[in-house]
Scaffold this motif. Structure first.
Motif, mmCIF file in Angstrom:
data_model
loop_
_atom_site.group_PDB
_atom_site.id
_atom_site.type_symbol
_atom_site.label_atom_id
_atom_site.label_comp_id
_atom_site.label_asym_id
_atom_site.label_seq_id
_atom_site.Cartn_x
_atom_site.Cartn_y
_atom_site.Cartn_z
ATOM 1 N N LEU A 80 0.851 -1.183 0.000
ATOM 2 C CA LEU A 80 0.000 0.000 0.000
ATOM 3 C C LEU A 80 0.891 1.238 0.000
ATOM 4 C CD1 LEU A 80 -2.644 -0.970 2.722
ATOM 5 C CD2 LEU A 80 -2.933 -1.077 0.234
ATOM 6 N N CYS A 81 0.448 2.265 -0.645
ATOM 7 C CA CYS A 81 1.194 3.515 -0.605
ATOM 8 C C CYS A 81 1.286 4.017 0.832
ATOM 9 C CB CYS A 81 0.523 4.568 -1.478
ATOM 10 S SG CYS A 81 0.776 4.314 -3.242
ATOM 11 N N ASP A 82 2.407 4.617 1.143
ATOM 12 C CA ASP A 82 2.682 5.270 2.434
ATOM 13 C C ASP A 82 3.061 4.300 3.545
ATOM 14 O OD1 ASP A 82 1.972 7.825 1.303
ATOM 15 O OD2 ASP A 82 -0.120 7.217 1.523
ATOM 16 N N GLU A 83 3.131 2.992 3.264
ATOM 17 C CA GLU A 83 3.657 2.093 4.288
ATOM 18 C C GLU A 83 5.181 2.145 4.267
ATOM 19 O OE1 GLU A 83 3.843 -2.268 3.677
ATOM 20 O OE2 GLU A 83 2.449 -1.890 2.010
ATOM 21 N N GLN B 236 -2.324 3.712 4.394
ATOM 22 C CA GLN B 236 -2.472 4.462 3.135
ATOM 23 C C GLN B 236 -3.202 5.778 3.348
ATOM 24 O OE1 GLN B 236 -2.648 2.496 -0.729
ATOM 25 N NE2 GLN B 236 -4.755 3.228 -0.908
ATOM 26 N N GLU C 216 -10.069 -0.495 2.832
ATOM 27 C CA GLU C 216 -9.021 -0.167 1.878
ATOM 28 C C GLU C 216 -8.118 -1.367 1.606
ATOM 29 O OE1 GLU C 216 -7.646 3.998 0.574
ATOM 30 O OE2 GLU C 216 -7.631 3.708 2.735
ATOM 31 N N GLU D 292 -7.730 -3.090 -2.082
ATOM 32 C CA GLU D 292 -6.452 -2.986 -2.783
ATOM 33 C C GLU D 292 -5.777 -4.339 -3.004
ATOM 34 O OE1 GLU D 292 -5.011 -0.323 -4.036
ATOM 35 O OE2 GLU D 292 -6.303 1.262 -3.275
#
Length: 522
Positions: A226-229, A439, A408, A412
């Motif tokens: 996931l983005c931002d992990e 995320q 989410e 995803e």
């Protein structure tokens, strides 16, 4: 006053669908003709009454001769419970006899009452991570920078020892062909024309691209990202040092050697969520059965009740919700919830966090309720903390999180890795990422704070969520993950999005073994 009289009154009121305050039961039992007085009280109750209150009984007694008869020493005062708890469940068994006249814990004949005569010094409940009253975010750009830097620092510290970490700007200056490692936030994930994966990591100095070849054994892990992990990668720099080819990938993760703590005695906790009082679909019969069960000998070891959010249905949460509301006023919803909460035995410790249907901000972390709502939800002096928070029960740490980010994760990730039918498997991924809502910018609203309250700095023994209205539990690296279902049958909105809820279940955890049994009340 004979205990049998109270037991009969409790049983009679239950058969008619009412709960009662303890003092109301005491006054009824002390009347010259308890049965006749009870009949008059029931006849004169307001049509919408759920609970027989002391003032209802007093109003009837004031019109009878029985209330006016003095004793030898004057008017007899009402008998009240020693522990000051104002409520008593009127299930199909009596209230705990120890609550009346200071009697020793005994079981009334035929009552089937739970006996929780535990030395208070044996109980232990501690709260950590409660950010209620500590919110400092203003929504400025600097707040967002601060929260992501804090996330990278907290989770990066768990990864830097696993790779030969270099900052992004330093990697850009390194000669091509060498081995390199980096810890950073996932800034972007995209596939190439050849089917490979390009992952951009970002740290405090800048960004750097990493290429995951489709035929490598860890390529499937890209589907979990996931983005931002926060992630660590190591590999080989291209000849021009403009990209690195990934050889290995690491998550903050729960150590496989994790050994959970357990209680020193046999004690249990009930983990529930998503009560949704105020909805037309709130399952009051199931709740009443649950509350009644808590008074039985079978539940005598249940000393803690943890509620992971969505105590009420709320107002304006989704389109046309008003058409599905039984109680349209948000404050009245909490008042009704408090009445249902009074059915729970007064000797059970209760901890609650808010959810996305509750009257708090939607952005996470969510502070606990304001003082007005805390005053309304006063039953049993429940502890109300932020979402998320960690509650330690007799040495066993329970991370309570409502669970909005599960939507989410499930959206995803591939269905075989995360689905609504197996919500605990989606929770496994949050444990792997050591963050409850990694995320940013998606469905989950995140509030920028000076620090990231959503990071799992310490590994919990139990991870408890709700939100998705599905029941599921399992262990990930010895951490028990439980999604506890709900107390609301399927709404029209849920039908429109194909959600078939698991309603009326109560997972019960043995804190001394971390074994789970599920009680069904629907």
């Amino acid at each position: 006053m004979p205990l049998e009289a109270s037991a009969r009154i409790v049983s009679e009121l239950t058969s008619r669908g009412y709960n009662a305050e303890r003092e109301a039961v005491t006054k009824l039992a002390s009347a010259d003709d308890p049965q006749a007085t009870l009949e008059r009280v029931v006849e004169e109750l307001p049509a919408d009454a759920l609970v027989v209150r002391t003032d209802h009984v007093e109003a009837v007694l004031s019109t009878t001769d029985a209330d006016a008869k003095p004793t030898a020493g004057g008017q007899q005062p009402p008998v009240t419970a020693d522990n000051g708890d104002p409520s008593v469940s009127t299930g199909d068994r009596t209230a705990d006899p120890s609550d009346v006249d200071g009697a020793a814990p005994v079981e009334t004949e035929g009552s089937g009452t739970a006996n929780r005569s535990v030395d208070p010094e044996l109980r232990s409940l501690e709260i950590a991570g409660d950010m209620t009253g500590d919110s400092t975010g203003t929504g400025e750009y600097e707040d967002f920078v601060a929260v992501f830097r804090d996330r990278l620092e907290k989770l990066g510290s768990k990864l830097r020892g696993r790779v030969n970490h270099r900052p992004a700007t330093a990697i850009q200056k390194m000669p091509g062909g060498g081995e390199v490692g980096m810890v950073g936030l996932v800034n972007d994930i995209r596939s190439t024309a050849s089917g490979h994966w390009l992952i951009e990591l970002e740290d405090a100095t800048g960004t750097f691209p990493w290429l995951v070849m489709k035929d490598r054994e860890y390529a499937d892990l890209v589907e979990e990202l996931l983005c931002d992990e926060v992630l660590a990668m190591e590999g080989t720099l291209a000849d021009d040092s403009g990209i690195a080819f990934v050889d290995s990938m690491y998550f903050p993760d729960v150590p496989r050697t994790h050994k959970p703590s357990t209680a020193d005695r046999h004690v249990q906790a009930a983990l529930i969520s998503d009560v949704h009082v105020g909805s037309q679909e709130f399952m009051h019969d199931a709740w009443n059965a649950f509350a009644d069960w808590l008074h039985t000998p079978e539940a005598q070891h249940v000393e803690y009740l943890l509620i992971a959010g969505d105590m009420v249905e709320g107002v304006g949460v989704y389109p046309n919700q008003d058409e599905e509301l039984d109680v349209v006023d948000i404050y009245e919803q909490y008042e009704v919830f408090n009445e249902y909460l009074k059915q729970v035995p007064g000797d059970i410790e209760i901890v609650m966090i808010p959810g996305n249907h509750d009257a708090v901000r939607l952005a996470e972390p969510q502070p606990g309720f304001d003082e007005n709502l805390r005053e309304i939800m006063s039953a049993h002096d429940s502890r109300i903390v932020s979402n998320p928070s960690t509650v330690t029960l007799e040495g066993v740490s329970v991370l309570m999180y409502h669970g909005v980010s599960l939507d989410e994760v499930i959206a995803e990730l591939p269905e075989e890795k995360a689905s609504y039918d197996d919500p605990h498997k989606a929770m496994f991924h949050l444990l792997k990422k050591r963050h409850v809502a990694p995320q940013f910018g998606g469905h989950t609203r995140l509030a920028p704070e000076e620090e990231d309250f959503l990071v799992m700095e310490e590994v919990p023994d139990i991870f408890h969520t709700g939100h998705v209205h599905k029941l599921g539990f399992g262990k990930y690296h010895n951490v028990l993950a439980i999604n506890s279902g709900c107390w609301q049958s399927q709404t029209d909105f849920q039908k429109s999005v194909n959600i078939d809820p698991d309603a009326g279940f109560a997972p019960i955890v043995d804190l001394d073994t971390l074994d789970v049994t599920v009680q069904k009340f629907s």
